[in-house]
Design a protein around this motif. Sequence first.
Motif, PDB file in Angstrom:
ATOM      1  N   ASP A 196      -6.407   2.306   0.274  1.00  0.00           N
ATOM      2  CA  ASP A 196      -6.597   1.063  -0.477  1.00  0.00           C
ATOM      3  C   ASP A 196      -5.780   0.993  -1.759  1.00  0.00           C
ATOM      4  OD1 ASP A 196      -8.490   0.147   1.384  1.00  0.00           O
ATOM      5  OD2 ASP A 196     -10.093   1.271   0.388  1.00  0.00           O
ATOM      6  N   THR A 254      -0.324   4.942   0.796  1.00  0.00           N
ATOM      7  CA  THR A 254      -1.495   5.703   1.227  1.00  0.00           C
ATOM      8  C   THR A 254      -1.309   7.201   1.123  1.00  0.00           C
ATOM      9  OG1 THR A 254      -0.904   6.014   3.570  1.00  0.00           O
ATOM     10  CG2 THR A 254      -1.856   3.869   2.943  1.00  0.00           C
ATOM     11  N   PRO A 263       0.814  -1.216   0.000  1.00  0.00           N
ATOM     12  CA  PRO A 263       0.000   0.000   0.000  1.00  0.00           C
ATOM     13  C   PRO A 263       0.846   1.264   0.000  1.00  0.00           C
ATOM     14  CG  PRO A 263      -0.855  -1.578   1.595  1.00  0.00           C
ATOM     15  CD  PRO A 263       0.465  -2.124   1.110  1.00  0.00           C
TER      16      PRO A 263
END
Length: 475
Positions: free
Chosen positions: A93, A85, A83
């Motif tokens: 996500d 972010t 990930p």
Amino acid sequence: MDPFVSLDATAQAELVRRREATPLELVDAAIARIERHNPTLNAVVQTQFDQARERARGTLPPGPFTGVPFLLQDLLTAQEGHPLTHGSRFGKDYVPDQDSELVKRHRRSGLVVLGKSNTPEMGLLPTTEGELHGPCRNPWDTSRSPGGSSGGAAAAVASGMVPFAHATDSGGSIRIPAAACGLFGLKPTRGRNPMGADIADAVHWLVTEHALTRSVRDSAALLDVTCGADAGTPYQAPAKARPYTQEVNTPPGHLRIRVAVRNPMGAAIHPECLAAIHSAARLLEDLGHHVDEGSLEVPGDDAVGQHFITMWTAGVVFSIDAMAERLGRSPEASHFEPFTWALYQYGLDQGLSAYLRASAELQRHSRAALRHFDDVDIWLMPTLNELAPPLGSFSSPPGEPMAALLRAGAFASHCPMANTTGLPAMSLPLHWSPDGLPVGVQFIGRFGDEATLFRLAAQLEAARPWAQRRPAVFG
């Protein structure tokens, strides 16, 4: 006793080369340190321990950092399958399907990534207290901020979790946490390190990526393996004359260094930050350099801050819209912290004309600023105008989300110039307050001339060593 915690990355790699330690031993020791101190500091927000151990057991590239543990910042740099972010609930996500070019170069050097470090939302504030990951704490005083946006990286390196870590800088985000956490932080020349392929030019030409390190030689060696343009880059830094690791072992000669201490925003500078500058100036004179005082001001300086904000907020719009496109959903206020959303709305309101004017004016300002190097090799100035601030210092009052921007500008007003001009700049931990807090001083060099900065940094590191200093949370 951990035999590796006090070693820089270069020394750890040398143990592997001499077969006095294995990559797995280095990785296991670093994981143990993260597990020991991260509950206190919250520096590491995503771990990859199983993958790191698997990589350490396998056949690693024979690079300068084979087997050395490393962290990536949870911002900008893509790592396949993990990930990214950007410190935002909206992006939690998103999982990239490829490595960025910088990560590819990290891997080719033999580094072993253990996880991602904490960052504020979108890397926008000079503190690391985002809602997604929670506040990161300074290992010198856990009631204080480690700075930002690379605050998690700084806390991890200063506490000994890893010997160095990836960091980014669009307005001081390498140098600010270096100053707050007692580390060496170099922002390279614009275009020195690759920015592709995933994010391209996220905030026009303000952003540079590199690392936070405990030693000067680690920063030089890492830049040697990561620097150089990638395919399709719109600009690149001038070629280096020779490896930066050679520069670290080269005396800087007698440099002309000019001191500028006036706060560009007119805010007060903490006495310890001024003491750090005066102490550094005396040390430089003792080392044979010519030191005098001057001003970096150029005509039109009063408008530069506004143009920087226009460019910067345009980058916020670009980044959020690009994230929305990747995720297939529209951004809404509820997805972001109030400060981030206010910057997004401000950027939308600026319009294309304001963006193009800001770009042109900052280029004009950059050309004018470069004339300050006609008779000067390096400029010396504060990195920060305050000591590492208490956590919560950048919180905006309800209904006034942009108040944090003014607070940030007063805190680190000497940093953005190196981003708008693309000049290389570094923060060195040459001073400590009576309470034991590190105080960084900043040096800005000529465009493309990291070599002189590395030479001077190594000389200052030898004259006033900082590696033996330990924060309250260490080891």
